[in-house]
Design a protein around this motif. Structure first.
Motif, PDB file in Angstrom:
ATOM      1  N   ALA A 190       0.826  -1.178   0.232  1.00 15.51           N
ATOM      2  CA  ALA A 190       0.038  -0.076  -0.102  1.00 15.51           C
ATOM      3  C   ALA A 190       0.872   1.305  -0.071  1.00 15.51           C
ATOM      4  O   ALA A 190       0.709   2.213  -0.830  1.00 15.51           O
ATOM      5  CB  ALA A 190      -0.927  -0.002   1.357  1.00 15.51           C
ATOM      6  N   VAL A 191       1.616   1.317   0.811  1.00 16.71           N
ATOM      7  CA  VAL A 191       2.726   2.558   1.130  1.00 16.71           C
ATOM      8  C   VAL A 191       3.312   2.476  -0.494  1.00 16.71           C
ATOM      9  O   VAL A 191       3.692   3.821  -0.793  1.00 16.71           O
ATOM     10  CB  VAL A 191       3.808   2.247   2.163  1.00 16.71           C
ATOM     11  CG1 VAL A 191       4.764   3.477   2.224  1.00 16.71           C
ATOM     12  CG2 VAL A 191       2.742   2.547   3.222  1.00 16.71           C
ATOM     13  N   LYS A 192       4.211   1.486  -0.866  1.00 17.94           N
ATOM     14  CA  LYS A 192       5.110   1.663  -2.030  1.00 17.94           C
ATOM     15  C   LYS A 192       4.250   1.998  -3.267  1.00 17.94           C
ATOM     16  O   LYS A 192       4.765   2.958  -3.994  1.00 17.94           O
ATOM     17  CB  LYS A 192       5.742   0.359  -2.127  1.00 17.94           C
ATOM     18  CG  LYS A 192       6.538   0.088  -0.978  1.00 17.94           C
ATOM     19  CD  LYS A 192       7.869   1.070  -0.960  1.00 17.94           C
ATOM     20  CE  LYS A 192       8.861   0.625  -0.007  1.00 17.94           C
ATOM     21  NZ  LYS A 192       9.738   1.669   0.341  1.00 17.94           N
ATOM     22  N   ILE A 193       3.063   1.394  -3.544  1.00 17.08           N
ATOM     23  CA  ILE A 193       2.417   1.894  -4.752  1.00 17.08           C
ATOM     24  C   ILE A 193       1.836   3.361  -4.667  1.00 17.08           C
ATOM     25  O   ILE A 193       1.809   4.008  -5.643  1.00 17.08           O
ATOM     26  CB  ILE A 193       1.142   0.932  -4.794  1.00 17.08           C
ATOM     27  CG1 ILE A 193       0.399   0.965  -6.522  1.00 17.08           C
ATOM     28  CG2 ILE A 193       0.092   0.893  -3.813  1.00 17.08           C
ATOM     29  CD1 ILE A 193       1.418   0.643  -7.565  1.00 17.08           C
ATOM     30  N   LYS A 194       1.507   3.759  -3.327  1.00 18.84           N
ATOM     31  CA  LYS A 194       1.203   5.010  -3.380  1.00 18.84           C
ATOM     32  C   LYS A 194       2.261   6.104  -3.530  1.00 18.84           C
ATOM     33  O   LYS A 194       2.141   7.054  -4.044  1.00 18.84           O
ATOM     34  CB  LYS A 194       0.347   5.236  -1.786  1.00 18.84           C
ATOM     35  CG  LYS A 194       0.351   6.959  -1.717  1.00 18.84           C
ATOM     36  CD  LYS A 194      -0.271   6.943   0.020  1.00 18.84           C
ATOM     37  CE  LYS A 194      -0.682   8.378   0.072  1.00 18.84           C
ATOM     38  NZ  LYS A 194       0.626   9.192  -0.035  1.00 18.84           N
ATOM     39  N   ALA A 230      -3.231   9.158  -5.407  1.00 21.20           N
ATOM     40  CA  ALA A 230      -2.464   7.988  -5.268  1.00 21.20           C
ATOM     41  C   ALA A 230      -2.844   6.994  -4.469  1.00 21.20           C
ATOM     42  O   ALA A 230      -2.586   5.743  -4.368  1.00 21.20           O
ATOM     43  CB  ALA A 230      -1.041   8.667  -4.613  1.00 21.20           C
ATOM     44  N   TYR A 231      -3.810   7.346  -3.454  1.00 19.54           N
ATOM     45  CA  TYR A 231      -4.590   6.131  -2.668  1.00 19.54           C
ATOM     46  C   TYR A 231      -5.052   5.049  -3.354  1.00 19.54           C
ATOM     47  O   TYR A 231      -5.013   3.911  -3.036  1.00 19.54           O
ATOM     48  CB  TYR A 231      -5.409   6.944  -1.574  1.00 19.54           C
ATOM     49  CG  TYR A 231      -4.777   7.455  -0.126  1.00 19.54           C
ATOM     50  CD1 TYR A 231      -4.106   6.441   0.630  1.00 19.54           C
ATOM     51  CD2 TYR A 231      -4.767   8.824  -0.102  1.00 19.54           C
ATOM     52  CE1 TYR A 231      -3.611   7.252   1.900  1.00 19.54           C
ATOM     53  CE2 TYR A 231      -4.163   9.388   1.043  1.00 19.54           C
ATOM     54  CZ  TYR A 231      -3.400   8.653   1.798  1.00 19.54           C
ATOM     55  OH  TYR A 231      -3.130   9.128   3.185  1.00 19.54           O
ATOM     56  N   HIS A 232      -5.787   5.478  -4.347  1.00 21.55           N
ATOM     57  CA  HIS A 232      -6.612   4.913  -5.180  1.00 21.55           C
ATOM     58  C   HIS A 232      -5.578   3.586  -5.831  1.00 21.55           C
ATOM     59  O   HIS A 232      -6.262   2.555  -6.207  1.00 21.55           O
ATOM     60  CB  HIS A 232      -7.286   5.449  -6.357  1.00 21.55           C
ATOM     61  CG  HIS A 232      -8.262   6.546  -5.754  1.00 21.55           C
ATOM     62  ND1 HIS A 232      -9.293   6.078  -5.258  1.00 21.55           N
ATOM     63  CD2 HIS A 232      -8.185   7.834  -5.529  1.00 21.55           C
ATOM     64  CE1 HIS A 232     -10.241   7.265  -4.846  1.00 21.55           C
ATOM     65  NE2 HIS A 232      -9.339   8.279  -4.858  1.00 21.55           N
ATOM     66  N   GLU A 269       2.906   8.682  -6.587  1.00 18.35           N
ATOM     67  CA  GLU A 269       3.198  10.212  -6.343  1.00 18.35           C
ATOM     68  C   GLU A 269       4.529  10.614  -7.035  1.00 18.35           C
ATOM     69  O   GLU A 269       4.503  11.729  -7.780  1.00 18.35           O
ATOM     70  CB  GLU A 269       3.335  10.654  -4.985  1.00 18.35           C
ATOM     71  CG  GLU A 269       2.132  10.314  -4.067  1.00 18.35           C
ATOM     72  CD  GLU A 269       2.239  10.304  -2.626  1.00 18.35           C
ATOM     73  OE1 GLU A 269       1.259  10.599  -2.001  1.00 18.35           O
ATOM     74  OE2 GLU A 269       3.340  10.089  -2.086  1.00 18.35           O
ATOM     75  N   THR A 270       5.502   9.835  -7.139  1.00 17.20           N
ATOM     76  CA  THR A 270       6.822  10.223  -7.733  1.00 17.20           C
ATOM     77  C   THR A 270       6.974  10.027  -9.164  1.00 17.20           C
ATOM     78  O   THR A 270       7.578  10.751  -9.722  1.00 17.20           O
ATOM     79  CB  THR A 270       7.871   9.600  -6.799  1.00 17.20           C
ATOM     80  OG1 THR A 270       7.862   8.171  -6.870  1.00 17.20           O
ATOM     81  CG2 THR A 270       7.817   9.996  -5.269  1.00 17.20           C
ATOM     82  N   ALA A 271       6.702   8.733  -9.699  1.00 18.78           N
ATOM     83  CA  ALA A 271       6.900   8.284 -10.917  1.00 18.78           C
ATOM     84  C   ALA A 271       5.782   8.891 -11.793  1.00 18.78           C
ATOM     85  O   ALA A 271       5.869   9.188 -13.192  1.00 18.78           O
ATOM     86  CB  ALA A 271       6.922   7.168 -10.844  1.00 18.78           C
ATOM     87  N   TRP A 272       4.470   8.805 -11.235  1.00 19.05           N
ATOM     88  CA  TRP A 272       3.282   9.249 -12.203  1.00 19.05           C
ATOM     89  C   TRP A 272       2.748  10.600 -11.937  1.00 19.05           C
ATOM     90  O   TRP A 272       1.901  11.151 -12.822  1.00 19.05           O
ATOM     91  CB  TRP A 272       2.296   8.305 -12.329  1.00 19.05           C
ATOM     92  CG  TRP A 272       2.780   6.976 -12.584  1.00 19.05           C
ATOM     93  CD1 TRP A 272       3.503   6.496 -13.579  1.00 19.05           C
ATOM     94  CD2 TRP A 272       2.335   5.720 -12.110  1.00 19.05           C
ATOM     95  NE1 TRP A 272       3.865   5.288 -13.710  1.00 19.05           N
ATOM     96  CE2 TRP A 272       3.038   4.711 -12.935  1.00 19.05           C
ATOM     97  CE3 TRP A 272       1.377   5.269 -11.243  1.00 19.05           C
ATOM     98  CZ2 TRP A 272       2.743   3.339 -12.575  1.00 19.05           C
ATOM     99  CZ3 TRP A 272       1.082   3.897 -11.181  1.00 19.05           C
ATOM    100  CH2 TRP A 272       1.770   2.941 -11.603  1.00 19.05           C
TER     101      TRP A 272
END
Length: 508
Positions: free
Chosen positions: A161-165, A179-181, A169-172
């Motif tokens: 959850a943390v890493k994909i969020k 980003a939570y979604h 935020e940073t890459a996209w």
């Protein structure tokens, strides 16, 4: 430890692992998402969070009643489809307005109902595996293994959850709220994996699915009980259900008040050895070492002992390499603390199984109801630790950012407090949850298995609705008083359990 279990256990456990990974990925950030995306207060976010948990654990009653009529397997499949639709809707970024709020509430309803069809009925199917006299003596161990598999999924969920969020935020370039979604979208993928495992290995447990159209029915004929015995069993189960309400009220603060505490009162950075527990792969290495050591001492062949020793050595070398490469500090995100409970469950399950196995051989193993009572006492001890450490801490505070109230970070309490609290809570959970589910599957009258397993989840649902107490108390009373409430309810529940112990043990 794992020998002699029915093959269907592994398939059902893995199917549940996939579903639980998605669920806990969502739960890890959900309370924080509610406050960040919709600007809700701690109390309102807590109310929505606890109501959702209540739905997740209430709907298994309906799912159980439907399964008693239509079959457990059919309800499991339908439940996965409904859950998938709910997570898919939650994964769509719609902003923070009224439409987004309505869509979120609809998604929660779908996820709750789908989980209700899936979760309880899958566990009934696990219990049905042990109706065969060949496996009857391995029921408690089987449910411990099943429970461990659930927590393997939950172990990786907070990191995912943390890493994909953070990646979104940073890459996209997505905002924090949008980003939570992406974390919610992970649940959709995990459900696809779950249903694939279910159908690929269905032949190993198909006889447990029930229903008029099942090709193979249970290996044992349905036991006929007298009306009096049926009544005694149902009453005993309802008494246990009453007690576990208060355990889940306290335990599931992990996603609410304990997460608030991690966010507002716990140091947000860690360095050196202190930083190592926040890397999930270090925790995996520890788990490998634990299982390797058990394998080494329990294996009867030199080849098995050699493999176990190699696994321990590789894991130890990995940890040494990780330590030697530590530089600077790491950010400690509040949701990441939720990885410690499943880590402890997975790591400690063989320990608890070995202890109770040894006691069983000596004829001294506590009954399931007695284990539940001990679990309540240990849960109270966990919150004693929180209360003692919270004396003198300031009250929670908020500040206005971009026109919305945002929780402030007001203290830097050592992360070891929460890490230790989760350890104690996990001891309580291992005594109560898998043993409680095993108790229900064993004691429930055969004609009402689905309904009674649903009753276990209704008790859990009521407890989860009461989780909101943590949110309501947050900022209203001193921190030590928040935790004292949970100490009190756990102690009262434990005393009640001991008072009715003879009645419960009579039906075991």
């Amino acid at each position: 430890m794992f020998e002699g279990q029915p093959k269907g256990l592994w398939a059902l456990a893995l199917a549940n692992t996939g579903e639980r990974f998605g669920y806990y990925t969502m739960i890890a950030v959900f309370a924080l998402f509610l406050r960040a995306n919709f600007g809700l207060s701690a109390a309102m976010a807590g109310t929505i969070y606890s109501t959702f948990l209540m739905l997740v654990y209430f709907f298994p009653l309906i799912g159980g009643i439907m399964a008693d009529k239509f079959g457990f397997g059919k309800m499991v499949t339908i439940g996965i489809v409904i859950m998938f639709l709910g997570y898919l809707l939650l994964a769509v970024p719609l902003g923070g307005g009224t439409v987004a709020l309505i869509a979120m509430l609809a998604a929660l309803l779908l996820i709750g109902f789908g989980t209700g069809l899936f979760k309880g009925n899958l566990q009934v199917m696990v219990g049905n595996l042990y109706d065969d006299a060949l496996y009857a003596g391995k029921r408690d161990a089987g449910f411990s293994i099943f429970y461990m598999a659930i927590n393997i999924g939950a172990l990786f969920a907070p990191t995912a959850a943390v890493k994909i969020k953070e990646y979104a935020e940073t890459a996209w370039g997505y905002s924090g709220n949008d980003a939570y979604h992406f974390a919610f979208a992970v649940a959709c993928l995990s459900l696809i994996l779950s249903i694939a495992i279910y159908y690929i290995f269905r032949s190993t447990f198909r006889h447990t699915e029930g229903g008029k159209n099942a090709k193979d029915q249970a290996v044992q004929p349905v036991e006929e009980l007298s009306k009096e015995e049926t009544k005694q069993r149902i009453v005993a189960l309802c008494l246990v259900f009453t007690v576990v309400i208060f355990f889940w009220m306290a335990f599931h603060q992990n996603g609410l008040s304990l997460t608030y505490f991690a966010n507002e009162f716990t140091a947000s950075e860690a360095s050196g050895v202190q930083s190592m527990p926040f890397n999930v792969w270090n925790l995996v290495a520890i788990i490998i070492m634990v299982y390797g050591l058990f394998g080494f001492f329990q294996n009867k062949t030199s080849k098995g002992k050699t493999y176990a020793a190699i696994a321990v050595a590789v894991a130890a070398l990995f940890l040494g390499w990780q330590y030697s490469n530590l530089t600077g500090s790491v950010k400690v995100s509040a949701p990441i603390f939720q990885q410690f409970n499943p880590f402890y469950v997975v790591a400690l399950t063989p320990v608890s199984m070995a202890i109770f196995g040894s006691l069983a051989k000596k004829g001294k193993e506590p009954s399931a109801p007695r284990k539940i009572a001990y679990g309540m006492l240990i849960a109270a001890a966990a919150y004693c630790l929180m209360a003692f450490a919270s004396v003198g801490l300031p009250m929670p505070q908020t500040e206005i950012v971009n026109g919305e109230k945002v929780a402030m970070h007001v203290a830097d309490v050592t992360p070891n407090l929460l890490i230790g609290t989760y350890l104690v809570l996990t001891f309580a959970e291992l005594l109560l949850s898998p043993m409680g589910i095993s108790f229900v599957s064993k004691v429930a009258p055969p004609k009402y298995k689905g309904m009674m397993m649903g009753g276990w989840f209704v008790a859990t649902a009521i407890g989860n609705q009461l989780v909101m107490v943590g949110g309501l108390l947050w900022g209203a009373v001193p921190m030590w008083a928040v935790w004292s409430v949970f100490i009190a309810v756990c102690l009262v529940a434990a005393l009640f359990m001991f008072a009715i112990m003879k009645r419960l043990e009579k039906v075991c």
